[in-house]
Design a protein around this motif. Structure first.
Motif, PDB file in Angstrom:
ATOM      1  N   ILE A  69       0.821  -1.080   0.136  1.00 51.98           N
ATOM      2  CA  ILE A  69      -0.038  -0.119   0.216  1.00 51.98           C
ATOM      3  C   ILE A  69       0.840   1.193   0.167  1.00 51.98           C
ATOM      4  O   ILE A  69       1.799   1.354   0.734  1.00 51.98           O
ATOM      5  CB  ILE A  69      -0.778   0.062   1.190  1.00 51.98           C
ATOM      6  CG1 ILE A  69      -2.003  -1.072   1.218  1.00 51.98           C
ATOM      7  CG2 ILE A  69      -1.486   1.366   1.377  1.00 51.98           C
ATOM      8  CD1 ILE A  69      -2.937  -1.064   0.234  1.00 51.98           C
ATOM      9  N   GLU A  90       1.314   5.362   0.144  1.00 53.98           N
ATOM     10  CA  GLU A  90       0.401   6.323   0.520  1.00 53.98           C
ATOM     11  C   GLU A  90       1.198   7.650  -0.031  1.00 53.98           C
ATOM     12  O   GLU A  90       2.079   7.743  -0.512  1.00 53.98           O
ATOM     13  CB  GLU A  90       0.634   6.565   2.022  1.00 53.98           C
ATOM     14  CG  GLU A  90       0.239   5.268   2.757  1.00 53.98           C
ATOM     15  CD  GLU A  90      -1.273   4.979   2.510  1.00 53.98           C
ATOM     16  OE1 GLU A  90      -2.185   6.030   1.935  1.00 53.98           O
ATOM     17  OE2 GLU A  90      -1.447   3.820   2.334  1.00 53.98           O
ATOM     18  N   HIS A 144      -2.131   5.086   9.984  1.00 50.00           N
ATOM     19  CA  HIS A 144      -2.443   4.584   9.004  1.00 50.00           C
ATOM     20  C   HIS A 144      -1.849   3.469   8.406  1.00 50.00           C
ATOM     21  O   HIS A 144      -2.250   2.348   8.283  1.00 50.00           O
ATOM     22  CB  HIS A 144      -2.362   5.904   8.127  1.00 50.00           C
ATOM     23  CG  HIS A 144      -3.277   5.469   6.767  1.00 50.00           C
ATOM     24  ND1 HIS A 144      -4.369   5.501   6.141  1.00 50.00           N
ATOM     25  CD2 HIS A 144      -2.661   4.654   5.829  1.00 50.00           C
ATOM     26  CE1 HIS A 144      -4.662   5.105   5.026  1.00 50.00           C
ATOM     27  NE2 HIS A 144      -3.611   4.564   4.704  1.00 50.00           N
ATOM     28  N   HIS A 184      -2.534  -0.740   7.868  1.00 50.58           N
ATOM     29  CA  HIS A 184      -2.191  -1.657   6.761  1.00 50.58           C
ATOM     30  C   HIS A 184      -1.324  -2.849   7.437  1.00 50.58           C
ATOM     31  O   HIS A 184      -1.645  -4.133   7.027  1.00 50.58           O
ATOM     32  CB  HIS A 184      -1.568  -1.170   5.655  1.00 50.58           C
ATOM     33  CG  HIS A 184      -2.492  -0.110   4.730  1.00 50.58           C
ATOM     34  ND1 HIS A 184      -3.574  -0.190   4.584  1.00 50.58           N
ATOM     35  CD2 HIS A 184      -2.114   1.328   4.491  1.00 50.58           C
ATOM     36  CE1 HIS A 184      -3.892   0.645   3.937  1.00 50.58           C
ATOM     37  NE2 HIS A 184      -3.154   1.610   3.842  1.00 50.58           N
ATOM     38  N   HIS A 219      -8.091   0.387   2.749  1.00 51.30           N
ATOM     39  CA  HIS A 219      -8.644   1.665   2.768  1.00 51.30           C
ATOM     40  C   HIS A 219     -10.172   1.569   2.930  1.00 51.30           C
ATOM     41  O   HIS A 219     -10.716   0.643   2.362  1.00 51.30           O
ATOM     42  CB  HIS A 219      -8.454   2.343   1.584  1.00 51.30           C
ATOM     43  CG  HIS A 219      -6.745   2.636   1.666  1.00 51.30           C
ATOM     44  ND1 HIS A 219      -6.042   2.672   0.410  1.00 51.30           N
ATOM     45  CD2 HIS A 219      -5.976   3.493   2.433  1.00 51.30           C
ATOM     46  CE1 HIS A 219      -4.955   2.987   0.823  1.00 51.30           C
ATOM     47  NE2 HIS A 219      -4.976   3.419   2.298  1.00 51.30           N
ATOM     48  N   TYR A 272      -8.584   8.748   3.150  1.00 56.76           N
ATOM     49  CA  TYR A 272      -7.615   9.900   2.884  1.00 56.76           C
ATOM     50  C   TYR A 272      -8.086  11.088   3.382  1.00 56.76           C
ATOM     51  O   TYR A 272      -7.611  12.145   3.051  1.00 56.76           O
ATOM     52  CB  TYR A 272      -7.405   9.699   1.424  1.00 56.76           C
ATOM     53  CG  TYR A 272      -6.342   8.721   1.129  1.00 56.76           C
ATOM     54  CD1 TYR A 272      -5.705   7.843   1.620  1.00 56.76           C
ATOM     55  CD2 TYR A 272      -6.006   8.647  -0.378  1.00 56.76           C
ATOM     56  CE1 TYR A 272      -4.767   7.006   1.399  1.00 56.76           C
ATOM     57  CE2 TYR A 272      -4.934   8.052  -0.747  1.00 56.76           C
ATOM     58  CZ  TYR A 272      -4.306   7.041   0.081  1.00 56.76           C
ATOM     59  OH  TYR A 272      -3.303   6.314  -0.539  1.00 56.76           O
TER      60      TYR A 272
HETATM   61 ZN    ZN Z   1      -3.161   3.527   3.084  1.00 54.59          ZN
END
Ligand code: ZN
Length: 433
Positions: A11, A13, A243, A247, A253, A307
């Motif tokens: 993932i 970001e 965050h 994960h 998400h 987000y």
């Molecule tokens: Zn993320």
């Protein structure tokens, strides 16, 4: 399809302007590893491939489903605080400690403290929407050899080819023609046993410009498993670490699957983010949902796995997912780690716990009992997961004494050091609830 048992998920970001950037899932087979990326590009969204990926990768799907099914198997009434030891590797460019990308200890400790406050739901006063995950991240207090440590390791990584210029590389950047440093080489430059700590690499830059990424704990314990975060994002004002740790503990998400419209959510436990109490929304929907008119949409708009700005929420279902993931994945080994307790470390391995603490978990105080020399004067010190001393007291002689900390110590996981003439003679873990 390649070796599905080695399925790895990245993932990635975005660093800033999370509300306006777009996510693009790309499924590729690279060597033997099926991989998908979350990529920041622009304000338009590419097709979302995640459902297809999962359907095409039965072993991956099985791993996620087995964790979901473990919801029934795991005793939900067990709410012990789970302590995940972490090591933070600062891969700097040769600056002095505390300068530039070689960010200071305090900044790292504050970033961890912020993540913990979000995970323990103590970050905001009006916190009824979120949940105490009862998971804490503890900077290792002992290195893998049993020596005392701050849990922060610094390494000048400027000699790694392309690291200084472009940042740490990963496959998505290569696909874009951006060649950062070799990811395995870079992480291997400073890396602790993955069953001993969850490794977090603080880098000056990620090739392609993202702020962080993390591995899901599905599949094998791959050499690059862990969290990558930029030095700019590793601070007390950022929610990026909380965050990414989400994960790393199995969360997707909240807008997962929302590339061309709203994510499917009819089967909420196997669609979208595979979480039922996070209403589906588009990535850019942070105030009004185009997908769901439920007043519960705020659970997604303020969710740490969105987000959106000002995010602080983990839902009840996310909590269950996190805890079940920990118990049913490679993360489980971390619960047995001595990185934060040092119980069998070089310092304390010969000690037969001549002291006991009760009750433990404690609330406002505990009784410490000395089973050893009854007249030995000693003192205790209580440290938090950042290694900071919160409480110390010289104790009277005798075999038992009640220690009150007068509600001055918040709930959480602590290390109690029992010292005699400044020498640590025993350690105990303490949970305050
Ligand atoms: Zn993320």
């Amino acid at each position: 399809m390649g070796n599905a048992s080695k399925l790895i998920i990245f993932i990635v970001e975005t660093n800033t302007t999370m509300k306006t950037i777009c996510t693009n899932f790309i499924f590729i087979s690279f060597l033997i590893l099926p991989i998908y990326f979350l990529q920041a590009q622009n304000n338009t969204c590419a097709n979302e491939q995640f459902q297809t990926i999962q359907l095409q990768n039965p072993e991956f799907r099985q791993q996620v489903e087995s964790i979901i099914n473990s919801n029934q198997a795991t005793n939900k009434t067990t709410e012990d605080v789970l302590v995940i030891p972490i090591a933070v590797h600062v891969l700097h460019l040769g600056e002095d400690s505390g300068v530039g990308s070689n960010i200071p200890d305090l900044q790292i400790q504050e970033a961890v403290e912020k993540a913990n406050s979000l995970w323990r739901n103590t970050f905001v006063t009006e916190n009824s929407l979120s949940n105490d995950i009862k998971v804490e991240f503890c900077l290792a207090q002992y290195d893998p050899h049993g020596n005392p440590s701050t849990g922060i390791v610094r390494a000048d990584a400027s000699s790694i080819p392309r690291y200084a210029e472009t940042g740490i590389g990963y496959i998505e950047a290569v696909l874009q023609g951006i060649f950062g440093s070799d990811e395995t080489q870079t992480k291997g430059f400073s890396d602790w046993d993955h069953n001993y700590v969850l490794n977090i690499w603080v880098v000056h830059k990620i090739a392609g410009g993202w702020g962080g990424y993390a591995f899901f704990p599905f599949g094998n314990n791959y050499p690059t498993d862990g969290v990558v975060i930029t030095a700019n994002s590793m601070n007390k004002n950022s929610t990026t670490l909380a965050h990414e740790l989400g994960h790393a503990m199995g969360l997707f998400h909240t807008f997962q699957g929302a590339e061309n419209g709203c994510p499917a959510n009819d089967l909420c436990f196997i669609q979208g983010d595979w979480i039922c109490d996070t209403p589906p929304h588009r990535r850019s929907d942070c105030n009004n949902s185009n997908c769901n008119n439920s007043p519960d949409s705020i659970l997604s708009f303020k969710n740490l796995m969105s987000y959106c700005s000002n995010r602080y929420i983990f839902t009840k279902d996310q909590k269950d997912r996190i805890r079940n993931t920990i118990f049913n994945s490679s993360r489980k080994a971390l619960l047995q780690s001595t990185a934060c307790t040092g119980v069998i470390s070089g310092i304390t391995k010969n000690i037969n716990h001549n002291f006991s603490i009760y009750p433990n978990p404690a609330s406002t105080g505990f009784t410490i009992s000395n089973r050893m020399n009854k007249n030995l004067p000693f003192e205790i010190e209580i440290r938090n997961s950042l290694g900071q001393t919160l409480f110390s007291k010289k104790l009277n002689s005798g075999n038992e004494q009640y220690i009150s900390f007068d509600n001055k110590i918040e709930k959480g996981f602590y290390l109690v050091l029992i010292k005699n003439e400044d020498k640590v003679i025993d350690t105990q873990t303490l949970i305050i609830q």
